[in-house]
Write a protein that holds these residues in place. Structure first.
Motif, short mmCIF file in Angstrom:
data_model
loop_
_atom_site.label_atom_id
_atom_site.label_comp_id
_atom_site.label_asym_id
_atom_site.label_seq_id
_atom_site.Cartn_x
_atom_site.Cartn_y
_atom_site.Cartn_z
N THR B 290 0.72 -1.41 0.17
CA THR B 290 -0.11 -0.31 -0.08
C THR B 290 0.52 1.34 0.19
O THR B 290 0.21 2.39 -0.82
N ALA B 291 1.57 1.10 1.11
CA ALA B 291 2.77 2.53 0.77
C ALA B 291 3.86 2.56 -0.64
O ALA B 291 4.78 3.60 -0.46
N GLY B 292 3.23 1.52 -0.96
CA GLY B 292 4.53 1.88 -2.62
C GLY B 292 3.46 1.76 -3.77
O GLY B 292 4.68 1.59 -4.94
N LEU B 293 2.57 2.16 -3.42
CA LEU B 293 1.62 1.75 -5.00
C LEU B 293 1.90 3.69 -6.12
O LEU B 293 1.30 4.34 -4.89
N ASN B 442 -6.23 -16.85 -15.81
CA ASN B 442 -6.11 -16.80 -14.76
C ASN B 442 -5.34 -14.98 -14.51
O ASN B 442 -4.57 -15.38 -14.04
N VAL B 443 -6.30 -14.42 -14.04
CA VAL B 443 -5.55 -12.91 -13.94
C VAL B 443 -5.47 -13.34 -12.11
O VAL B 443 -4.75 -11.94 -12.00
N ALA B 444 -5.67 -13.95 -11.47
CA ALA B 444 -5.52 -13.86 -9.45
C ALA B 444 -4.65 -13.08 -9.56
O ALA B 444 -4.58 -12.83 -8.19
N PHE B 445 -3.53 -13.81 -10.02
CA PHE B 445 -2.25 -13.19 -9.06
C PHE B 445 -1.55 -12.34 -9.63
O PHE B 445 -0.75 -11.37 -8.44
N MET B 446 -2.51 -10.96 -10.45
CA MET B 446 -1.70 -9.95 -11.44
C MET B 446 -1.99 -9.47 -9.71
O MET B 446 -0.86 -7.80 -9.81
N VAL B 447 -2.64 -8.56 -9.53
CA VAL B 447 -2.69 -7.77 -8.19
C VAL B 447 -1.97 -8.48 -7.08
O VAL B 447 -1.63 -7.46 -6.58
N SER B 448 -2.33 -10.02 -6.63
CA SER B 448 -1.42 -9.61 -5.50
C SER B 448 0.53 -9.54 -5.67
O SER B 448 0.94 -9.14 -4.98
N LEU B 449 0.38 -9.88 -7.12
CA LEU B 449 2.02 -9.68 -7.61
C LEU B 449 2.30 -8.38 -7.59
O LEU B 449 3.38 -6.96 -7.05
N ALA B 450 1.39 -7.14 -7.94
CA ALA B 450 1.42 -5.64 -7.65
C ALA B 450 1.60 -4.63 -7.19
O ALA B 450 2.23 -4.61 -6.79
N PHE B 451 0.63 -5.24 -5.61
CA PHE B 451 1.16 -5.03 -4.14
C PHE B 451 2.81 -5.77 -3.75
O PHE B 451 3.44 -4.92 -3.17
N ALA B 452 3.54 -6.99 -4.76
CA ALA B 452 4.04 -7.28 -3.78
C ALA B 452 5.28 -7.09 -4.69
O ALA B 452 6.05 -6.60 -3.58
N LEU B 453 5.15 -6.35 -5.83
CA LEU B 453 6.60 -5.39 -6.42
C LEU B 453 6.43 -4.44 -6.23
O LEU B 453 7.54 -3.32 -5.61
N ALA B 454 5.18 -3.98 -5.20
CA ALA B 454 5.18 -2.40 -4.76
C ALA B 454 6.57 -2.58 -3.63
O ALA B 454 6.83 -1.38 -2.95
N ALA B 455 5.51 -3.44 -2.60
CA ALA B 455 5.93 -3.16 -1.23
C ALA B 455 7.72 -4.03 -1.77
O ALA B 455 8.53 -3.57 -0.77
N SER B 456 8.38 -4.66 -2.26
CA SER B 456 9.47 -4.90 -2.68
C SER B 456 10.42 -4.43 -3.46
O SER B 456 11.58 -4.35 -3.30
#
Lengths: 102, 564
Positions: B290-293, B442-456
């Motif tokens: 959230t703090a990296g979006l 199946n695009v389910a992973f994409m938003v959680s990937l976006a969050f993980a990328l922003a966090a890392s």
């Protein structure tokens, strides 16, 4: 946009103290938030039964006030930070800056 | 695989705006004219606002930050509008409908990032930045490497988020309005382009504010109507929900004991969290992501000063938290009012797919008119989110890549504006194409990937450049890239992609989120590389820290509210 205040400010012990206090406060609240969330997730991961325990003789489980409470805790911490920043830190900063500008 | 398991699985990796929640069994519905009329009213209003905003969008500052004149309260609502998605509304209420308590675990994950964002970054961001978060991340560093990293990371995060949104939009609109998938994606893409292209940040902000108000009032109405049936006693609501679930289990042929246990299970955490590592990792990704979006960070530059930035986070947190509490009540309301009414059921499953719980509840409460309103709200919600995403990606290209890296800061405002508009067009077209291309994926992973990328990537770079004087250009650019790549590679190797998308049998990385490894990897890489960096540039970077700190802490020299 160089401000003449900038040079003298860094030497002022009140300024250094303000930055230190403010950072300490911000980290303290961050750690509180972090710990509350990890505690909640940890409880779910390691001891689900604790959260399943009913409260008040009804069906409502302890997990419900815990989860809703975590959301409210996040809002309250945020509010507390803003309140304290407005009341304490902004005022101290304004005083220090005013002293340096006069 | 049974449909309910599919929903739960999809939700496992989903995030607030995930399309996951919206896919699966999206059958076309009969055309819903009330919903379309309500939606047209929303579109007319927002296009009228866009026209007015367009007349006032002349400079780059108008385009990126609405001239910096948005108030803290307005910005807080707009942030909430950026963040609360159709999937968190439909997906979380659907999960509560299916499993009860587990939906609340998501909600808590989505809220806890906001306080952290406020405590560690909000004011410094506002004081140092002008248009994009890269302004802050590269403040004292050599511009090209850090800007390029930030722009690439923004594009990557936005791309994954955007695809998920577009696919979700297509599915949802097919479901709610009875429009074909392709039309739905094109309508969303064109409207989003219109808002961003002509109205820039000013129009985008208003679209987000209107959507937030619509969503919050719709959800409030639903929750109040549900609670009113139980004399405003949550305990009475929960008790009835447990009864309903027990009866359902009994009707399904379970023994009385087992049925009672099944009924009561909705009051406690269930199978959402399987192993502690995944749980904590997923929590970290949500919290720090959230703090990296980029589209959230960009909103900090629309307010006049640090005080307003603070205030906007308080409002955003309050509205988002309130919204999640409503969602919880709505989910239980759906158990009580929807699961017991054969009109909404198709055998044992929900008519129209598992995510229709809140939509059917709207019908149960307020008939066709309210159903139409809630459908229109869901559509508006997607539009507001994609507009915010597109604007942040367009700014990364025009402000970070074109104006700073290519033109070395010598581009004039008109040129920069032209590039961002061309980028918006290109992104809009790309979003439509990708939306159509990924329809069946199946695009389910994409938003959680976006969050993980922003966090890392973004989060460690911002924290280190803001708080550690020893951070250098190389550390930020290379270290950030390492964090980003770690998150990306581990996600590809995780079950969500390796097994579900690529079709291999066992995933080399067994956890559902990479954050517990990739976030520390990002921080460690930045620290180590900065530490061993003895280049002449490193000395300049470190020497620049006191000046950066002065501006970050006091706001002296921060870019003003408006330059006209």
């Amino acid at each position: 946009m160089a401000d003449p205040v900038a040079d003298t400010l860094e030497q002022d012990p009140r300024y250094a103290a303000l930055l230190r206090d403010r950072a300490r406060f911000a980290w303290l609240l961050s750690i509180l938030m972090f710990a509350a969330f990890l505690g909640y997730i940890g409880l779910i991961a390691f001891d689900k039964a604790a959260l399943a325990r009913p409260i008040g003789g009804g069906v409502t489980s302890l997990g419900i006030p815990a989860g809703i409470g975590l959301i409210l805790f996040a809002i309250l911490l945020t509010g507390f930070y803003v309140w304290r920043a407005n009341r304490v830190y902004d005022r101290r900063m304004a005083e220090i800056l005013a002293a340096h500008r006069s | 695989m049974n449909p309910r398991l599919l929903i739960v699985l999809a939700l496992l990796v989903a995030a607030p705006a995930s399309a996951a929640a919206l896919e699966g069994q999206a059958e076309r519905q009969p055309i819903n004219w009330v919903a379309i009329a309500m939606f047209l009213a929303f579109v007319t209003l927002t296009l009228w606002i866009t026209r007015r905003a367009a007349q006032r969008t002349r400079t780059a500052s108008d385009f990126y930050t609405a001239g910096g004149g948005i108030s803290g309260f307005q910005n807080g609502l707009a942030m909430a509008g950026d963040y609360m998605s159709a999937a968190s509304f439909l997906g979380i209420s659907a999960q509560i409908f299916a499993d009860g308590y587990d939906g609340l675990i998501y909600s808590t994950g989505f809220i806890v990032g906001w306080p952290i964002l406020l405590f560690l970054m909000a004011e410094k961001l506002r004081n140092l930045g002008k248009y994009t978060f890269a302004d802050v991340a590269s403040y004292r560093f050599a511009q090209p490497p850090v800007r390029s990293f930030a722009a690439a990371s923004t594009l990557l995060v936005v791309c994954f988020y955007l695809i998920a949104q577009m696919v979700g939009a297509g599915q949802l609109i097919k479901l709610l309005f009875g429009l074909p998938y392709g039309y739905a994606v094109i309508v969303v893409g064109m409207l989003m382009m219109a808002y961003v292209l002509f109205g820039g940040m000013r129009a985008t902000t208003w679209v987000q504010i209107i959507k937030a108000v619509m969503l919050l009032s719709g959800a409030t109405f639903m929750a109040v109507m549900v609670l009113a049936q139980f004399g405003f006693s949550p305990e009475a609501l929960f008790r009835r929900a447990v009864e309903v679930k027990t009866d359902l289990a009994l009707a399904g042929g379970a023994a009385p004991d087992a049925a009672a246990a099944k009924g009561l299970s909705i009051m406690a955490p269930g199978n959402f969290i399987k192993d502690p590592v995944s749980a904590i990792s997923f929590g970290l990704a949500l919290m720090l992501g959230t703090a990296g979006l980029p589209h959230i960070l960009m909103r900090f530059f629309t307010v006049p000063d640090a005080q307003a930035a603070r205030k906007s986070v308080l409002w955003a947190t309050t509205w988002i938290g309130y919204f999640y509490i409503l969602t919880f009540i709505i989910g239980f309301g759906a158990i009580v009012l929807v699961a017991t009414n054969p009109a909404y059921l198709d055998g044992e499953a929900l008519r129209g797919g598992g995510n229709m719980a809140a939509i059917h509840l709207a019908h149960a409460i307020g008939g066709n008119a309210f159903l139409g309103f809630i459908s229109a709200v869901a559509f508006a919600t997607i539009l507001a989110v994609v507009a915010g995403l597109t604007l942040s990606a367009a700014s990364a290209v025009s402000h970070d890549l074109y104006a700073t890296v290519i033109k070395k800061g010598a581009a004039d405002s008109a040129d920069e504006l032209r590039v961002s508009r061309i980028t918006t067009l290109a992104l809009g077209a790309l979003a439509i194409l990708l939306g159509i291309a990924f329809e069946k994926q199946n695009v389910a992973f994409m938003v959680s990937l976006a969050f993980a990328l922003a966090a890392s990537g973004n989060f460690p770079v911002l924290v280190m450049s803001l708080l550690w004087s020893g951070c250098t250009t190389r550390g930020a650019a290379i270290g950030g890239t390492i964090g980003l790549l770690t998150a990306f590679v581990l996600t590809v190797l995780s079950p969500a992609i390796w097994v579900n998308v690529l079709g291999f049998t066992a995933a080399p990385f067994p956890y559902s989120s990479p954050a517990i490894f990739s976030v520390p990897a990002g921080f460690l890489a930045i620290w180590l590389i900065s530490l061993i960096d003895t280049s002449p540039r490193a000395a300049i970077d470190k020497a620049g820290y006191p000046a950066q700190r002065l501006r970050a802490e006091t706001g002296i020299g921060a870019s003003g509210a408006s330059d006209h």
